[in-house]
Write a protein that holds these residues in place. Structure first.
Motif, PDB file in Angstrom:
ATOM      1  N   THR A  41      19.081 -51.174  59.389  1.00 31.43           N
ATOM      2  CA  THR A  41      18.202 -50.021  59.527  1.00 31.43           C
ATOM      3  C   THR A  41      18.472 -49.349  60.866  1.00 31.43           C
ATOM      4  OG1 THR A  41      16.497 -51.119  58.230  1.00 31.43           O
ATOM      5  CG2 THR A  41      15.800 -49.265  59.573  1.00 31.43           C
ATOM      6  N   ALA A  42      18.566 -48.020  60.840  1.00 29.44           N
ATOM      7  CA  ALA A  42      18.730 -47.243  62.070  1.00 29.44           C
ATOM      8  C   ALA A  42      17.606 -46.220  62.118  1.00 29.44           C
ATOM      9  CB  ALA A  42      20.080 -46.545  62.093  1.00 29.44           C
ATOM     10  N   THR A  43      16.997 -46.069  63.291  1.00 24.87           N
ATOM     11  CA  THR A  43      15.918 -45.097  63.480  1.00 24.87           C
ATOM     12  C   THR A  43      16.307 -44.133  64.594  1.00 24.87           C
ATOM     13  OG1 THR A  43      14.292 -46.747  62.829  1.00 24.87           O
ATOM     14  CG2 THR A  43      13.472 -44.815  63.985  1.00 24.87           C
ATOM     15  N   LYS A  44      16.252 -42.854  64.295  1.00 28.18           N
ATOM     16  CA  LYS A  44      16.528 -41.805  65.278  1.00 28.18           C
ATOM     17  C   LYS A  44      15.273 -40.969  65.448  1.00 28.18           C
ATOM     18  CE  LYS A  44      20.842 -42.982  65.393  1.00 28.18           C
ATOM     19  NZ  LYS A  44      21.450 -43.616  66.519  1.00 28.18           N
ATOM     20  N   GLN A  45      14.967 -40.583  66.681  1.00 29.92           N
ATOM     21  CA  GLN A  45      13.777 -39.777  66.941  1.00 29.92           C
ATOM     22  C   GLN A  45      14.136 -38.304  67.080  1.00 29.92           C
ATOM     23  OE1 GLN A  45      11.731 -41.520  70.283  1.00 29.92           O
ATOM     24  NE2 GLN A  45      10.467 -42.718  68.879  1.00 29.92           N
ATOM     25  N   ILE A  70      17.038 -42.516  53.079  1.00 32.54           N
ATOM     26  CA  ILE A  70      16.581 -41.733  54.221  1.00 32.54           C
ATOM     27  C   ILE A  70      15.104 -41.417  54.043  1.00 32.54           C
ATOM     28  CG2 ILE A  70      16.845 -39.570  55.477  1.00 32.54           C
ATOM     29  CD1 ILE A  70      19.749 -39.535  54.528  1.00 32.54           C
ATOM     30  N   GLU A  71      14.337 -41.629  55.111  1.00 27.80           N
ATOM     31  CA  GLU A  71      12.925 -41.260  55.090  1.00 27.80           C
ATOM     32  C   GLU A  71      12.534 -40.697  56.450  1.00 27.80           C
ATOM     33  OE1 GLU A  71      10.690 -45.439  55.868  1.00 27.80           O
ATOM     34  OE2 GLU A  71      11.563 -45.162  53.880  1.00 27.80           O
ATOM     35  N   VAL A 105      14.468 -42.463  59.509  1.00 22.86           N
ATOM     36  CA  VAL A 105      14.847 -43.850  59.260  1.00 22.86           C
ATOM     37  C   VAL A 105      15.950 -43.878  58.206  1.00 22.86           C
ATOM     38  CG1 VAL A 105      14.034 -46.119  58.550  1.00 22.86           C
ATOM     39  CG2 VAL A 105      12.507 -44.583  59.794  1.00 22.86           C
ATOM     40  N   PHE A 106      17.064 -44.526  58.548  1.00 18.41           N
ATOM     41  CA  PHE A 106      18.192 -44.711  57.636  1.00 18.41           C
ATOM     42  C   PHE A 106      18.244 -46.191  57.273  1.00 18.41           C
ATOM     43  CE2 PHE A 106      19.297 -41.337  60.627  1.00 18.41           C
ATOM     44  CZ  PHE A 106      19.522 -40.285  59.759  1.00 18.41           C
ATOM     45  N   ARG A 107      18.054 -46.520  55.997  1.00 16.87           N
ATOM     46  CA  ARG A 107      18.141 -47.903  55.523  1.00 16.87           C
ATOM     47  C   ARG A 107      19.433 -48.060  54.719  1.00 16.87           C
ATOM     48  NH1 ARG A 107      13.364 -49.688  56.936  1.00 16.87           N
ATOM     49  NH2 ARG A 107      11.485 -48.486  56.538  1.00 16.87           N
ATOM     50  N   ILE A 108      20.256 -48.977  55.155  1.00 16.53           N
ATOM     51  CA  ILE A 108      21.560 -49.181  54.535  1.00 16.53           C
ATOM     52  C   ILE A 108      21.559 -50.544  53.861  1.00 16.53           C
ATOM     53  CG2 ILE A 108      24.030 -49.329  54.965  1.00 16.53           C
ATOM     54  CD1 ILE A 108      22.030 -47.685  57.578  1.00 16.53           C
ATOM     55  N   GLU A 109      21.947 -50.602  52.590  1.00 13.41           N
ATOM     56  CA  GLU A 109      21.971 -51.845  51.828  1.00 13.41           C
ATOM     57  C   GLU A 109      23.370 -52.112  51.287  1.00 13.41           C
ATOM     58  OE1 GLU A 109      19.482 -53.975  51.452  1.00 13.41           O
ATOM     59  OE2 GLU A 109      18.136 -52.696  52.612  1.00 13.41           O
TER      60      GLU A 109
END
Length: 127
Positions: A41-45, A70-71, A105-109
């Motif tokens: 998971t990567a979070t960018k503000q 992406i959320e 929020v980028f969630r990569i699976e």
């Protein structure tokens, strides 16, 4: 000859690491991210000011395996429904928002392939 042998061992080790634990190389928003069986998971503000009233996210790429979700969140609350991508994709997401600080929020699976991300706060233009 010894240099080639060392290079081959390093590449073999990198391949085994990527197969077992996953690997991501790149730096959004300007450089595409290359994934090899990566989960995380990567979070960018993103700060939205009074002159900008929307969050625009551009995403494009191709994954042979896995997915990217992406959320957009503000203070832990979802701004909109999460969007999931698999296979080959190119999309532009745009959400009306009020001024404040937002988390993208980028969630990569288990992703295998490359993805290019870009995000910006802008004036809202209806489609």
């Amino acid at each position: 000859m010894r240099t080639l042998l060392i290079l081959a061992v390093l590449l073999g080790g990198l391949y085994l690491y990527a197969e077992n634990f996953g690997l991501a190389v790149g730096g959004p928003p300007f450089i595409p991210v290359y994934y090899w069986k990566y989960s995380g998971t990567a979070t960018k503000q993103l700060r939205v000011t009074g002159i900008a009233d929307s969050v625009k996210i551009m995403v494009s790429g191709g994954l042979s395996e896995g997915s990217v979700t992406i959320e957009v969140r503000q203070g832990g609350q979802l701004v909109s429904a999460p969007k999931t991508y698999t296979g080959t994709f190119k999309d532009q997401l745009q959400y009306r928002v009020s001024p404040g600080l937002y988390d993208i929020v980028f969630r990569i699976e288990r992703a295998k392939g490359s993805v290019r991300y870009d995000w910006v706060s802008t004036k809202f233009e209806p489609y």
